[in-house]
Design an enzyme around this catalytic site. Structure first.
Site, PDB file in Angstrom:
ATOM      1  CB  SER A  38      -0.954   0.021   1.202  1.00  0.00           C
ATOM      2  OG  SER A  38      -0.225   0.012   2.421  1.00  0.00           O
ATOM      3  CB  SER A 108      -0.617  -3.232  12.628  1.00  0.00           C
ATOM      4  OG  SER A 108      -0.647  -2.053  11.882  1.00  0.00           O
TER       5      SER A 108
END
Length: 199
Positions: A38, A108
């Site tokens: 990303s 995460s």
């Protein structure tokens, strides 16, 4: 639960406020979360450079780099991912206590883990930055060839393929690397920090 016994917390003679005063700025965590590919590390490092140029002491903790040392004994099971983030949270807290800005770039994927890190810190010390990008685009970029390996079955429990990514619902900041340039993402982060009087 801690396995350590017969230990006592030792207070430092120099507190967080004194360190912030010496450094001349607030200390906090910029927690970049998002899918692999990303652009978390790219944006985090670009923000770090911009902060450095403003004489703001900072350090980037990168997901892969941490697994070469501190977390090299962890795999990618749900339990190990949770422990990975717990350790990073504790290290981040130390950076904040030292009066510095710490930028973390970790997938995460689990909300609960990110919430636990937030709860380690005081109010206004944790800034969650959701680096939003469609899975299709991340898979197209595939900078490390990981999606290809995940699709072929070489990698198991890969976030976005056969392990979930729980996107933040109330992140302090959202940057979209599909629609925004890195420079625009950096400007968004800096504008937020300036508005909050963090920098």
């Amino acid at each position: 639960m801690s396995k350590s016994t017969n230990i006592t917390w030792h207070e430092s003679g120099i507190n967080k406020e004194a360190r912030r005063q010496q450094n001349g700025h607030y200390s906090f965590v910029l927690w970049f979360t998002g899918l692999s590919g990303s652009g978390k590390s790219t944006v985090a490092n670009a923000v770090a450079q911009a902060l450095f140029e403003k004489n703001i002491r900072n350090y980037v903790l990168d997901g892969d780099n941490i697994r070469f040392g501190l977390n090299k004994n962890l795999g990618f099971s749900a339990e190990d991912r949770t422990e990975n983030i717990r350790r990073i949270g504790e290290v981040s807290k130390l950076f904040v206590d030292s009066g510095q800005v710490v930028l973390t770039a970790f997938i995460s994927p689990f909300k609960e883990d990110r919430t636990q890190v937030r709860e380690l810190l005081e109010a206004d010390e944790f800034v969650e930055v959701y680096v939003e990008c469609p899975l299709e685009e991340c898979e197209k970029r595939d900078p490390k060839g990981l999606y290809k390996k995940a699709r072929s079955g070489e990698i198991r429990d890969f976030t976005g393929i056969d392990s979930p990514y729980e996107a933040p619902e109330n992140a302090e900041l959202v940057v979209n690397t599909f629609n925004q340039t890195v420079e625009e993402c950096v400007e968004t982060v800096l504008a937020y920090l300036t508005n909050k009087k963090f920098i």
